[in-house]
Motif scaffolding. Structure first.
Motif, mmCIF file in Angstrom:
data_model
loop_
_atom_site.group_PDB
_atom_site.id
_atom_site.type_symbol
_atom_site.label_atom_id
_atom_site.label_comp_id
_atom_site.label_asym_id
_atom_site.label_seq_id
_atom_site.Cartn_x
_atom_site.Cartn_y
_atom_site.Cartn_z
ATOM 1 N N ILE A 11 -33.404 -46.937 7.058
ATOM 2 C CA ILE A 11 -33.138 -45.610 7.608
ATOM 3 C C ILE A 11 -31.752 -45.669 8.223
ATOM 4 N N ASP A 12 -30.862 -44.835 7.725
ATOM 5 C CA ASP A 12 -29.499 -44.752 8.242
ATOM 6 C C ASP A 12 -29.316 -43.330 8.764
ATOM 7 N N GLN A 13 -28.529 -43.172 9.805
ATOM 8 C CA GLN A 13 -28.327 -41.832 10.350
ATOM 9 C C GLN A 13 -26.969 -41.734 11.003
ATOM 10 N N GLY A 14 -26.526 -40.505 11.200
ATOM 11 C CA GLY A 14 -25.235 -40.299 11.838
ATOM 12 C C GLY A 14 -25.055 -38.860 12.257
ATOM 13 N N ASP A 15 -23.951 -38.620 12.917
ATOM 14 C CA ASP A 15 -23.578 -37.311 13.412
ATOM 15 C C ASP A 15 -22.068 -37.219 13.240
ATOM 16 N N LEU A 16 -21.566 -36.195 12.571
ATOM 17 C CA LEU A 16 -20.130 -36.119 12.347
ATOM 18 C C LEU A 16 -19.630 -34.698 12.526
ATOM 19 N N VAL A 17 -18.442 -34.577 13.075
ATOM 20 C CA VAL A 17 -17.781 -33.276 13.158
ATOM 21 C C VAL A 17 -17.216 -33.004 11.778
ATOM 22 N N LEU A 18 -17.724 -31.956 11.154
ATOM 23 C CA LEU A 18 -17.316 -31.639 9.790
ATOM 24 C C LEU A 18 -15.959 -30.951 9.772
ATOM 25 N N PHE A 19 -15.738 -30.040 10.714
ATOM 26 C CA PHE A 19 -14.425 -29.406 10.849
ATOM 27 C C PHE A 19 -14.336 -28.750 12.213
ATOM 28 N N SER A 20 -13.106 -28.464 12.610
ATOM 29 C CA SER A 20 -12.806 -27.782 13.864
ATOM 30 C C SER A 20 -11.637 -26.844 13.596
ATOM 31 N N ASP A 21 -11.911 -25.786 12.821
ATOM 32 C CA ASP A 21 -10.857 -24.925 12.281
ATOM 33 C C ASP A 21 -10.218 -23.979 13.293
ATOM 34 N N PHE A 22 -10.838 -23.768 14.435
ATOM 35 C CA PHE A 22 -10.228 -22.875 15.420
ATOM 36 C C PHE A 22 -8.982 -23.500 16.037
ATOM 37 N N ASP A 24 -6.544 -25.119 14.526
ATOM 38 C CA ASP A 24 -5.328 -24.953 13.717
ATOM 39 C C ASP A 24 -5.398 -23.737 12.794
ATOM 40 N N ASP A 25 -6.210 -22.744 13.164
ATOM 41 C CA ASP A 25 -6.369 -21.530 12.357
ATOM 42 C C ASP A 25 -6.722 -21.833 10.906
ATOM 43 N N GLY A 26 -7.666 -22.768 10.730
ATOM 44 C CA GLY A 26 -8.110 -23.143 9.395
ATOM 45 C C GLY A 26 -8.918 -22.052 8.710
ATOM 46 N N ALA A 27 -9.218 -22.252 7.447
ATOM 47 C CA ALA A 27 -9.842 -21.239 6.593
ATOM 48 C C ALA A 27 -11.224 -20.819 7.069
ATOM 49 N N MET A 28 -12.001 -21.718 7.635
ATOM 50 C CA MET A 28 -13.341 -21.345 8.096
ATOM 51 C C MET A 28 -13.272 -20.364 9.271
ATOM 52 N N TRP A 29 -12.200 -20.449 10.046
ATOM 53 C CA TRP A 29 -12.034 -19.584 11.212
ATOM 54 C C TRP A 29 -11.293 -18.294 10.881
ATOM 55 N N THR A 30 -10.267 -18.359 10.041
ATOM 56 C CA THR A 30 -9.427 -17.185 9.786
ATOM 57 C C THR A 30 -9.631 -16.565 8.407
ATOM 58 N N GLY A 31 -10.282 -17.274 7.491
ATOM 59 C CA GLY A 31 -10.411 -16.791 6.118
ATOM 60 C C GLY A 31 -11.550 -15.810 5.931
ATOM 61 N N GLU A 32 -11.631 -15.262 4.732
ATOM 62 C CA GLU A 32 -12.716 -14.382 4.323
ATOM 63 C C GLU A 32 -13.136 -14.765 2.916
ATOM 64 N N ILE A 62 -19.591 -20.324 16.386
ATOM 65 C CA ILE A 62 -19.367 -19.269 15.417
ATOM 66 C C ILE A 62 -19.099 -17.961 16.152
ATOM 67 N N SER A 63 -18.236 -17.160 15.598
ATOM 68 C CA SER A 63 -17.879 -15.874 16.204
ATOM 69 C C SER A 63 -19.079 -14.927 16.194
ATOM 70 N N ASN A 64 -19.183 -14.130 17.243
ATOM 71 C CA ASN A 64 -20.249 -13.132 17.288
ATOM 72 C C ASN A 64 -19.773 -11.765 16.794
ATOM 73 N N ASP A 91 -17.170 -12.148 5.933
ATOM 74 C CA ASP A 91 -16.234 -12.156 7.059
ATOM 75 C C ASP A 91 -16.653 -13.119 8.170
ATOM 76 N N THR A 92 -17.594 -14.007 7.898
ATOM 77 C CA THR A 92 -18.063 -14.973 8.892
ATOM 78 C C THR A 92 -16.911 -15.846 9.373
ATOM 79 N N GLN A 93 -16.823 -16.045 10.681
ATOM 80 C CA GLN A 93 -15.793 -16.899 11.283
ATOM 81 C C GLN A 93 -16.481 -18.076 11.960
ATOM 82 N N VAL A 94 -16.244 -19.280 11.421
ATOM 83 C CA VAL A 94 -16.850 -20.489 11.961
ATOM 84 C C VAL A 94 -15.745 -21.325 12.594
ATOM 85 N N ALA A 95 -15.849 -21.543 13.897
ATOM 86 C CA ALA A 95 -14.824 -22.303 14.610
ATOM 87 C C ALA A 95 -14.959 -23.796 14.369
#
Length: 115
Positions: A11-22, A24-32, A62-64, A91-95
């Motif tokens: 059994i292997d497990q982990g926790d990782l930050v996948l992205f933090s787009d807010f 640097d105004d990355g695509a998940m935060w500013t894109g559509e 995530i933006s409300n 139009d979802t914005q994920v920070a």
């Protein structure tokens, strides 16, 4: 259901930050529209067979101001690792997103011989 016949189960497990787009105004935060991010995870030890992998969101920011549209899955599962894939659309914005994962599978038995 997978039946594990071997006594050597890993059994292997982990926790990782996948992205933090807010940050640097990355695509998940500013894109559509359709957006995807993928990250490879490598297991701590090689499984004897392809393991079962479970992924889940352990944190999301995530933006409300829009609908929350999120799809998270594992792909390209192999004995040495897998890809975490996060998708959103519209139009979802994920920070930022953090993902928890767990892999369960058969390990090579110490009693197994290569002939």
């Amino acid at each position: 259901m997978r039946r594990i016949e071997n006594n050597a189960v890993g059994i292997d497990q982990g926790d990782l930050v996948l992205f933090s787009d807010f940050e640097d105004d990355g695509a998940m935060w500013t894109g559509e529209g359709p957006r995807l991010t993928r990250q490879r995870v490598t297991f701590g030890e090689l499984y004897a067979d392809t393991p079962l992998v479970h992924v889940s969101l352990s944190m999301w920011d995530i933006s409300n101001s829009a609908n929350s549209r999120v799809d998270i899955t594992s792909e390209n599962i192999a004995r040495d690792g897998f890809d975490v894939v996060f998708r959103t659309w519209g139009d979802t914005q994920v920070a930022r997103v953090r993902v928890a994962w767990m892999a369960i599978g058969t390990l090579r038995s110490e009693d197994a011989w290569d002939i």
